[in-house]
Motif scaffolding. Sequence first.
Motif, PDB file in Angstrom:
ATOM      1  N   ASN A 187      47.517  25.961  46.035  1.00 47.25           N
ATOM      2  CA  ASN A 187      47.109  25.692  44.661  1.00 47.25           C
ATOM      3  C   ASN A 187      45.617  25.404  44.599  1.00 47.25           C
ATOM      4  OD1 ASN A 187      46.728  24.852  42.040  1.00 47.25           O
ATOM      5  ND2 ASN A 187      48.544  23.554  41.973  1.00 47.25           N
ATOM      6  N   VAL A 188      44.859  26.334  44.000  1.00 47.81           N
ATOM      7  CA  VAL A 188      43.406  26.154  43.883  1.00 47.81           C
ATOM      8  C   VAL A 188      42.992  25.856  42.446  1.00 47.81           C
ATOM      9  CG1 VAL A 188      42.852  27.566  45.900  1.00 47.81           C
ATOM     10  CG2 VAL A 188      43.056  28.657  43.645  1.00 47.81           C
ATOM     11  N   GLY A 189      43.958  25.397  41.652  1.00 44.38           N
ATOM     12  CA  GLY A 189      43.668  25.038  40.278  1.00 44.38           C
ATOM     13  C   GLY A 189      43.684  26.235  39.346  1.00 44.38           C
ATOM     14  N   SER A 190      43.421  25.954  38.091  1.00 40.68           N
ATOM     15  CA  SER A 190      43.430  26.991  37.072  1.00 40.68           C
ATOM     16  C   SER A 190      42.017  27.502  36.842  1.00 40.68           C
ATOM     17  CB  SER A 190      44.022  26.434  35.773  1.00 40.68           C
ATOM     18  OG  SER A 190      44.238  27.479  34.838  1.00 40.68           O
ATOM     19  N   VAL A 191      41.857  28.283  35.794  1.00 42.26           N
ATOM     20  CA  VAL A 191      40.548  28.831  35.432  1.00 42.26           C
ATOM     21  C   VAL A 191      39.911  27.963  34.355  1.00 42.26           C
ATOM     22  CG1 VAL A 191      41.021  31.221  36.080  1.00 42.26           C
ATOM     23  CG2 VAL A 191      41.753  30.391  33.826  1.00 42.26           C
ATOM     24  N   ARG A 192      38.603  28.106  34.202  1.00 39.18           N
ATOM     25  CA  ARG A 192      37.877  27.384  33.161  1.00 39.18           C
ATOM     26  C   ARG A 192      37.798  28.234  31.904  1.00 39.18           C
ATOM     27  NH1 ARG A 192      32.453  24.797  36.081  1.00 39.18           N
ATOM     28  NH2 ARG A 192      33.470  22.976  37.022  1.00 39.18           N
ATOM     29  N   LEU A 193      37.811  27.558  30.765  1.00 39.34           N
ATOM     30  CA  LEU A 193      37.552  28.244  29.504  1.00 39.34           C
ATOM     31  C   LEU A 193      36.192  28.937  29.564  1.00 39.34           C
ATOM     32  CD1 LEU A 193      38.794  25.559  26.946  1.00 39.34           C
ATOM     33  CD2 LEU A 193      39.825  27.817  27.342  1.00 39.34           C
ATOM     34  N   PRO A 194      36.105  30.134  28.977  1.00 36.57           N
ATOM     35  CA  PRO A 194      36.997  30.737  27.998  1.00 36.57           C
ATOM     36  C   PRO A 194      38.200  31.475  28.580  1.00 36.57           C
ATOM     37  CG  PRO A 194      35.097  32.152  28.279  1.00 36.57           C
ATOM     38  CD  PRO A 194      34.847  30.937  29.108  1.00 36.57           C
ATOM     39  N   LEU A 195      38.357  31.520  29.914  1.00 35.37           N
ATOM     40  CA  LEU A 195      39.577  32.084  30.479  1.00 35.37           C
ATOM     41  C   LEU A 195      40.712  31.083  30.304  1.00 35.37           C
ATOM     42  CD1 LEU A 195      38.247  33.664  33.816  1.00 35.37           C
ATOM     43  CD2 LEU A 195      38.498  34.731  31.559  1.00 35.37           C
ATOM     44  N   ILE A 196      41.924  31.586  30.222  1.00 31.74           N
ATOM     45  CA  ILE A 196      43.099  30.725  30.092  1.00 31.74           C
ATOM     46  C   ILE A 196      44.152  31.146  31.107  1.00 31.74           C
ATOM     47  CG2 ILE A 196      42.705  30.177  27.655  1.00 31.74           C
ATOM     48  CD1 ILE A 196      44.852  32.298  26.959  1.00 31.74           C
ATOM     49  N   ALA A 197      45.046  30.215  31.420  1.00 27.10           N
ATOM     50  CA  ALA A 197      46.093  30.478  32.398  1.00 27.10           C
ATOM     51  C   ALA A 197      47.043  31.575  31.916  1.00 27.10           C
ATOM     52  CB  ALA A 197      46.874  29.198  32.667  1.00 27.10           C
ATOM     53  N   LEU A 198      47.785  32.156  32.861  1.00 32.73           N
ATOM     54  CA  LEU A 198      48.771  33.170  32.507  1.00 32.73           C
ATOM     55  C   LEU A 198      49.851  32.574  31.611  1.00 32.73           C
ATOM     56  CD1 LEU A 198      49.497  35.000  35.909  1.00 32.73           C
ATOM     57  CD2 LEU A 198      47.826  35.613  34.151  1.00 32.73           C
ATOM     58  N   SER A 199      50.415  33.418  30.783  1.00 32.24           N
ATOM     59  CA  SER A 199      51.583  33.009  30.006  1.00 32.24           C
ATOM     60  C   SER A 199      52.780  32.910  30.946  1.00 32.24           C
ATOM     61  CB  SER A 199      51.871  34.034  28.907  1.00 32.24           C
ATOM     62  OG  SER A 199      52.278  35.266  29.483  1.00 32.24           O
ATOM     63  N   GLU A 200      53.859  32.277  30.492  1.00 31.39           N
ATOM     64  CA  GLU A 200      55.059  32.154  31.321  1.00 31.39           C
ATOM     65  C   GLU A 200      55.627  33.539  31.655  1.00 31.39           C
ATOM     66  OE1 GLU A 200      57.474  30.547  33.830  1.00 31.39           O
ATOM     67  OE2 GLU A 200      55.988  29.379  32.709  1.00 31.39           O
ATOM     68  N   GLU A 201      55.562  34.435  30.690  1.00 31.48           N
ATOM     69  CA  GLU A 201      56.051  35.799  30.912  1.00 31.48           C
ATOM     70  C   GLU A 201      55.219  36.506  31.984  1.00 31.48           C
ATOM     71  OE1 GLU A 201      56.643  39.961  28.359  1.00 31.48           O
ATOM     72  OE2 GLU A 201      56.198  38.082  27.329  1.00 31.48           O
TER      73      GLU A 201
END
Length: 296
Positions: A264-278
Motif C-alpha cells: 500500500n503506497v497510498g492514494s493519488v493527490r487531487l486533481p486525480l481521484i481514486a478508482l471507483s469500486e467498479e
Amino acid sequence: MQFGRLLTAMVTPFDNKGNIDFGKTDQLINHLLLNGTEGIVITGTTGESPTLSNEEKLSFIRYVVQYVNGRIPVIAGTGSNNTRASIILTKQAETIGVDGVMLVTPYYNKPSQEGMFQHFSAIAKETTLPIMLYNIPGRSVVGMTTDIIVRLANNFDNIVAIKEASGDLDAMTAIIHDTDDSFQLYSGDDSLTLPILSIGGTGVISASSHIIGREMQDMITSHINGHPAQAAAIHQQILPLMKALFMAPNPTAIKEALALIGLNVGSVRLPLIALSEEQREELAKTIACSKKAQVS
C-alpha cells in the motif's frame, strides 16, 4: 551512460494524510529491485510531479539517492514548461547525486520546434548529467519532430536518450537510424515495448513494471536472446493487465494495483481521484486472471 533496458517510472508513496511516505518508499524500491527493475525514474508524471512542490521533489530525490546507494541508476524528472526553473532543479538534482535527469517537452506553452530546441539546449549547457528527453504529445500537446530530436542528440554529448511516447514507430525508426549507436530510445508506452525493441529500441520506461516487472524483463530478455516467439507469447499474456493499469489517469490504477498485491503506497493527490469500486473490482479480476495465466 547505460541506464538498463527495464526502467520503472516510480510512483511517489503517500501516507493517509497525503504526505510523502518515506518508509513505504523503501519497501517500494526493494519490491522493484526484486522484480526486474534496472533503474528508476522519480518525480516524473507517474510520480505525480505536477502536485509535488519543489521542496518535496528535492527531499524525495535526496532520500531515494541515499537509499538506492548506487545499486541502480536513479533518474530525476526535472523538466517543466519553465526553462529557468528546470535549470535550477536540474542543478540541484545534480548536486544531490542523481545519475541522470529526464526533461519533458514544455507543456501548455505550446512552443515552436525551435523554441523546444533552445529550451533543451539551455538546460543541457548548464549540467554535466546525462539527459533523457521525454516526448509525450498526448500530455504536453506539443511533440518534438524527428529533426529536432536528432539535432539535439547530435549536438550535445550529454543528451543520451529519449523516452518516446508519441506512438509513431516510423519516427522512432528514423531517430534510431539518424543518431549515434550510443543514443538510447526507450518506449514510453508499455504496450509498445516489444515493437520498439524490434526496430532497434533500447527498452522501456514502464509504469506497469510496478506489477509485472519480472514478466516484462523476461519478455525483453527473450527478445534480446533471439527468441521472438517466446517474447511475443509473454507480450500477449501481459497485454490485458497493461491496459487495465491505465484504465484511469496514471498512476491511479498502479497505486491501487500495488495495494492489491500487498504494498500500500497510498492514494493519488487531487486533481486525480481514486478508482471507483467498479474499477477496483475490474482491476482485481484482471490481476487474478494474469496470475492464473502465469501459473498455467
